[in-house]
Motif scaffolding. Structure first.
Motif, PDB file in Angstrom:
ATOM      1  N   ASP A  19      -5.948  -1.892  61.232  1.00 26.53           N
ATOM      2  CA  ASP A  19      -5.126  -0.858  60.580  1.00 26.53           C
ATOM      3  C   ASP A  19      -4.320  -1.431  59.418  1.00 26.53           C
ATOM      4  OD1 ASP A  19      -5.657   1.492  62.319  1.00 26.53           O
ATOM      5  OD2 ASP A  19      -4.812   0.193  63.858  1.00 26.53           O
ATOM      6  N   ASP A  20      -3.838  -2.660  59.592  1.00 24.65           N
ATOM      7  CA  ASP A  20      -3.036  -3.283  58.519  1.00 24.65           C
ATOM      8  C   ASP A  20      -3.850  -3.362  57.233  1.00 24.65           C
ATOM      9  OD1 ASP A  20      -0.926  -3.577  60.189  1.00 24.65           O
ATOM     10  OD2 ASP A  20      -1.204  -5.733  60.547  1.00 24.65           O
ATOM     11  N   LYS A  21      -5.091  -3.820  57.380  1.00 25.00           N
ATOM     12  CA  LYS A  21      -5.943  -3.998  56.195  1.00 25.00           C
ATOM     13  C   LYS A  21      -6.385  -2.653  55.598  1.00 25.00           C
ATOM     14  CE  LYS A  21     -10.395  -6.005  55.116  1.00 25.00           C
ATOM     15  NZ  LYS A  21     -11.588  -6.392  55.868  1.00 25.00           N
ATOM     16  N   LEU A  22      -6.689  -1.699  56.475  1.00 25.56           N
ATOM     17  CA  LEU A  22      -7.256  -0.432  55.996  1.00 25.56           C
ATOM     18  C   LEU A  22      -6.185   0.610  55.642  1.00 25.56           C
ATOM     19  CD1 LEU A  22     -10.264  -0.087  58.488  1.00 25.56           C
ATOM     20  CD2 LEU A  22     -10.167  -1.288  56.300  1.00 25.56           C
ATOM     21  N   GLY A  23      -4.940   0.344  56.015  1.00 28.73           N
ATOM     22  CA  GLY A  23      -3.861   1.282  55.668  1.00 28.73           C
ATOM     23  C   GLY A  23      -3.822   2.510  56.559  1.00 28.73           C
ATOM     24  N   LEU A  24      -4.156   2.319  57.861  1.00 28.19           N
ATOM     25  CA  LEU A  24      -4.208   3.462  58.783  1.00 28.19           C
ATOM     26  C   LEU A  24      -3.055   3.402  59.780  1.00 28.19           C
ATOM     27  CD1 LEU A  24      -8.047   3.293  59.553  1.00 28.19           C
ATOM     28  CD2 LEU A  24      -6.887   4.487  57.671  1.00 28.19           C
ATOM     29  N   VAL A  25      -2.850   4.509  60.486  1.00 25.53           N
ATOM     30  CA  VAL A  25      -1.798   4.604  61.504  1.00 25.53           C
ATOM     31  C   VAL A  25      -2.481   4.794  62.860  1.00 25.53           C
ATOM     32  CG1 VAL A  25       0.142   6.034  62.325  1.00 25.53           C
ATOM     33  CG2 VAL A  25      -0.191   5.669  59.860  1.00 25.53           C
ATOM     34  N   ALA A  26      -1.993   4.095  63.885  1.00 27.92           N
ATOM     35  CA  ALA A  26      -2.506   4.289  65.242  1.00 27.92           C
ATOM     36  C   ALA A  26      -1.599   5.261  65.984  1.00 27.92           C
ATOM     37  CB  ALA A  26      -2.567   2.954  65.976  1.00 27.92           C
ATOM     38  N   SER A  27      -2.188   6.199  66.715  1.00 28.15           N
ATOM     39  CA  SER A  27      -1.394   7.302  67.296  1.00 28.15           C
ATOM     40  C   SER A  27      -0.610   6.900  68.530  1.00 28.15           C
ATOM     41  CB  SER A  27      -2.311   8.468  67.662  1.00 28.15           C
ATOM     42  OG  SER A  27      -3.093   8.131  68.795  1.00 28.15           O
ATOM     43  N   ALA A  28      -0.823   5.696  69.056  1.00 27.56           N
ATOM     44  CA  ALA A  28      -0.185   5.273  70.316  1.00 27.56           C
ATOM     45  C   ALA A  28      -0.523   6.275  71.419  1.00 27.56           C
ATOM     46  CB  ALA A  28       1.310   5.053  70.123  1.00 27.56           C
ATOM     47  N   GLU A  29       0.492   6.918  72.023  1.00 26.16           N
ATOM     48  CA  GLU A  29       0.210   7.794  73.177  1.00 26.16           C
ATOM     49  C   GLU A  29      -0.189   9.216  72.794  1.00 26.16           C
ATOM     50  OE1 GLU A  29       3.329   8.038  76.235  1.00 26.16           O
ATOM     51  OE2 GLU A  29       3.929   6.086  75.492  1.00 26.16           O
ATOM     52  N   LEU A  30      -0.049   9.574  71.530  1.00 23.55           N
ATOM     53  CA  LEU A  30      -0.182  10.993  71.179  1.00 23.55           C
ATOM     54  C   LEU A  30      -1.636  11.405  70.996  1.00 23.55           C
ATOM     55  CD1 LEU A  30       2.813  11.432  68.701  1.00 23.55           C
ATOM     56  CD2 LEU A  30       2.746  11.848  71.172  1.00 23.55           C
ATOM     57  N   ASN A  31      -2.018  12.493  71.640  1.00 24.75           N
ATOM     58  CA  ASN A  31      -3.376  13.020  71.476  1.00 24.75           C
ATOM     59  C   ASN A  31      -3.508  13.652  70.084  1.00 24.75           C
ATOM     60  OD1 ASN A  31      -2.331  15.622  71.558  1.00 24.75           O
ATOM     61  ND2 ASN A  31      -3.098  16.085  73.597  1.00 24.75           N
ATOM     62  N   PRO A  32      -4.694  14.077  69.682  1.00 26.26           N
ATOM     63  CA  PRO A  32      -4.839  14.593  68.310  1.00 26.26           C
ATOM     64  C   PRO A  32      -3.915  15.770  67.980  1.00 26.26           C
ATOM     65  CG  PRO A  32      -6.985  14.072  69.229  1.00 26.26           C
ATOM     66  CD  PRO A  32      -6.013  13.913  70.350  1.00 26.26           C
ATOM     67  N   ALA A  33      -3.778  16.722  68.898  1.00 27.44           N
ATOM     68  CA  ALA A  33      -2.946  17.897  68.590  1.00 27.44           C
ATOM     69  C   ALA A  33      -1.481  17.493  68.413  1.00 27.44           C
ATOM     70  CB  ALA A  33      -3.077  18.930  69.707  1.00 27.44           C
ATOM     71  N   LYS A  34      -1.002  16.609  69.273  1.00 24.66           N
ATOM     72  CA  LYS A  34       0.399  16.160  69.145  1.00 24.66           C
ATOM     73  C   LYS A  34       0.567  15.237  67.935  1.00 24.66           C
ATOM     74  CE  LYS A  34       1.239  16.501  74.061  1.00 24.66           C
ATOM     75  NZ  LYS A  34       2.232  17.563  74.272  1.00 24.66           N
ATOM     76  N   SER A  35      -0.457  14.441  67.653  1.00 26.34           N
ATOM     77  CA  SER A  35      -0.394  13.591  66.459  1.00 26.34           C
ATOM     78  C   SER A  35      -0.264  14.448  65.204  1.00 26.34           C
ATOM     79  CB  SER A  35      -1.669  12.743  66.339  1.00 26.34           C
ATOM     80  OG  SER A  35      -1.751  11.825  67.393  1.00 26.34           O
ATOM     81  N   ARG A  36      -0.982  15.557  65.191  1.00 25.77           N
ATOM     82  CA  ARG A  36      -0.897  16.453  64.022  1.00 25.77           C
ATOM     83  C   ARG A  36       0.526  16.991  63.858  1.00 25.77           C
ATOM     84  NH1 ARG A  36      -1.378  22.028  63.422  1.00 25.77           N
ATOM     85  NH2 ARG A  36      -1.825  22.602  61.260  1.00 25.77           N
ATOM     86  N   VAL A  37       1.159  17.373  64.958  1.00 20.53           N
ATOM     87  CA  VAL A  37       2.535  17.884  64.896  1.00 20.53           C
ATOM     88  C   VAL A  37       3.462  16.818  64.314  1.00 20.53           C
ATOM     89  CG1 VAL A  37       4.507  18.540  66.328  1.00 20.53           C
ATOM     90  CG2 VAL A  37       2.259  19.533  66.787  1.00 20.53           C
ATOM     91  N   LEU A  38       3.394  15.605  64.861  1.00 24.68           N
ATOM     92  CA  LEU A  38       4.296  14.553  64.373  1.00 24.68           C
ATOM     93  C   LEU A  38       3.981  14.186  62.928  1.00 24.68           C
ATOM     94  CD1 LEU A  38       6.578  12.556  64.797  1.00 24.68           C
ATOM     95  CD2 LEU A  38       4.950  10.960  65.827  1.00 24.68           C
ATOM     96  N   LEU A  39       2.697  14.144  62.583  1.00 20.26           N
ATOM     97  CA  LEU A  39       2.346  13.771  61.204  1.00 20.26           C
ATOM     98  C   LEU A  39       2.825  14.826  60.203  1.00 20.26           C
ATOM     99  CD1 LEU A  39       1.075  11.828  59.230  1.00 20.26           C
ATOM    100  CD2 LEU A  39      -1.183  12.788  59.770  1.00 20.26           C
ATOM    101  N   MET A  40       2.709  16.093  60.562  1.00 16.88           N
ATOM    102  CA  MET A  40       3.208  17.131  59.642  1.00 16.88           C
ATOM    103  C   MET A  40       4.703  16.950  59.385  1.00 16.88           C
ATOM    104  SD  MET A  40       1.241  20.716  60.385  1.00 16.88           S
ATOM    105  CE  MET A  40       1.960  20.921  61.980  1.00 16.88           C
ATOM    106  N   LEU A  41       5.456  16.713  60.461  1.00 18.23           N
ATOM    107  CA  LEU A  41       6.905  16.526  60.290  1.00 18.23           C
ATOM    108  C   LEU A  41       7.201  15.210  59.571  1.00 18.23           C
ATOM    109  CD1 LEU A  41       8.146  17.974  63.682  1.00 18.23           C
ATOM    110  CD2 LEU A  41       8.571  18.912  61.400  1.00 18.23           C
ATOM    111  N   ALA A  42       6.437  14.169  59.890  1.00 13.89           N
ATOM    112  CA  ALA A  42       6.633  12.885  59.210  1.00 13.89           C
ATOM    113  C   ALA A  42       6.436  13.042  57.700  1.00 13.89           C
ATOM    114  CB  ALA A  42       5.661  11.849  59.765  1.00 13.89           C
ATOM    115  N   LEU A  43       5.418  13.815  57.332  1.00 10.41           N
ATOM    116  CA  LEU A  43       5.115  13.994  55.905  1.00 10.41           C
ATOM    117  C   LEU A  43       6.174  14.825  55.176  1.00 10.41           C
ATOM    118  CD1 LEU A  43       1.242  14.464  56.177  1.00 10.41           C
ATOM    119  CD2 LEU A  43       2.428  12.587  54.996  1.00 10.41           C
ATOM    120  N   THR A  44       7.040  15.515  55.921  1.00  9.33           N
ATOM    121  CA  THR A  44       8.170  16.185  55.253  1.00  9.33           C
ATOM    122  C   THR A  44       9.235  15.169  54.858  1.00  9.33           C
ATOM    123  OG1 THR A  44       9.441  16.642  57.286  1.00  9.33           O
ATOM    124  CG2 THR A  44       7.831  18.309  56.606  1.00  9.33           C
ATOM    125  N   ARG A  45       9.100  13.937  55.359  1.00 14.19           N
ATOM    126  CA  ARG A  45      10.095  12.892  55.101  1.00 14.19           C
ATOM    127  C   ARG A  45       9.574  11.774  54.199  1.00 14.19           C
ATOM    128  NH1 ARG A  45      13.628  15.834  56.590  1.00 14.19           N
ATOM    129  NH2 ARG A  45      14.996  15.586  58.372  1.00 14.19           N
TER     130      ARG A  45
END
Ligand code: GLU
Length: 311
Positions: free
Chosen positions: A271-297
């Motif tokens: 991920d460090d090299k490719l510039g990606l984020v690992a979701s840790a415990e969050l499933n895709p639907a919850k990852s989408r929720v957090l990412l949408m809010l993260a992108l507001t910041r």
């Protein structure tokens, strides 16, 4: 003890009928109802989330309200609950209830879930827990809970952690608190938001073709969540396209299509090299929720990775 009750569930029932259908509810709390929307939760969308969160934010500020119960369809309650948990600054209990069986079914579960939900909302120990779901006698943190079965009443599980507690005929037992950031410790808010950044989820599978990744980016996605195979993996072709998307400024989160487990950063994918984020415990639907809010910041990948570790 006063509790507000605002249904967003599908169906033809008015909130007053739902409350009236549950014997002895009035012995637990003084309840007033408010209909925010009336949709099947498969039709839940960003606009309704913003409307609901903003109304919830007002309601919890009222000194006359001690707790809030939200009735919600079961299909997307895990997403709505997590969204509300991330943006609602309150110590007051917020309890989401639903039903797996329709009101007309033999042994409909809605009335007992609503009864248990109110009991949870007024129980000592409910304050500061954030948003929880109450179905089938089980209390789960909205952040952790996942719908795991299409029709079974025993469908909601906190797959990686276990439940927040149990409520049996209104007798409530709480387990460990949620240590993840939420509620008053969350940095997110819906104040001033009229829309949320577009984040698409793309499902990985054997032979995954990268075309949908390109299409999502072309259509304006600001973030992508990959429902990866295994530990957030995807085909080499797909990995090349998400890397290109990340380089172009789209934030890409690797989650998993699996029922449970943690997607570890830099484990199978660099991920460090490719510039990606690992979701840790969050499933895709919850990852989408957090990412949408993260992108507001922010669009900073390192900052967003920290959010996925902390929320
Ligand atoms: N599709 C419905 C919904 O999520 C399922 C029935 C229900 O859970 O209320 O709204």
């Amino acid at each position: 003890m006063h509790a507000e009750c605002c249904p967003v569930a599908s169906g033809s029932f008015d909130i007053k009928d739902l409350i009236a259908a549950v014997p002895n509810l009035d012995k637990l709390a003084v309840i007033s109802g408010e209909q925010v929307v009336n949709i099947g939760s498969q039709d839940m969308n960003d606009a309704v989330w913003l409307k609901l969160a903003s109304r919830l934010g007002e309601v919890v500020k009222s000194p006359g309200t001690d707790a809030v119960i939200i009735t919600h369809g079961t299909d997307t309650v895990e997403e709505t609950g997590y969204f509300l948990d991330l943006v609602t600054k309150t110590e007051k209990p917020i309890v989401m209830v639903g039903s797996m069986r329709p009101a007309t079914a033999i042994s409909a579960d809605g009335p007992s879930n609503l009864y248990n939900g109110v009991a949870v909302a007024v129980s000592p120990g409910a304050r500061g827990r954030g948003v929880v779901t109450v179905l089938n006698d089980q209390i789960d943190y909205a952040r952790n809970v996942v719908k795991t079965n299409t029709t079974d009443v025993e469908t909601f599980r906190s797959v990686n952690r276990g439940p927040a507690g149990v409520s049996n005929t209104g007798v409530v037992t709480w387990f460990a608190p949620l240590e993840k950031k939420h509620g008053t410790s969350s940095e997110f808010s819906v104040d001033g938001l009229t829309s949320l950044p577009r984040v698409d989820i793309i499902y990985a599978h054997a032979g995954m073709n990268p075309d949908l990744i390109d299409a999502a980016v072309k259509l304006g996605a600001k973030g992508l969540v990959i429902a990866g195979v295994g530990d957030g993996n995807m085909t080499d072709a797909a990995l090349a396209r998400v890397t290109a998307a990340a380089k172009a400024g789209v934030v890409v989160v690797r989650s998993t299509r699996l029922a449970s487990g943690i997607v570890y950063r830099n484990n199978e994918v660099d991920d460090d090299k490719l510039g990606l984020v690992a979701s840790a415990e969050l499933n895709p639907a919850k990852s989408r929720v957090l990412l949408m809010l993260a992108l507001t910041r922010t669009r900073d990948v390192a900052r967003i990775q920290t959010m996925f570790n902390e929320y």
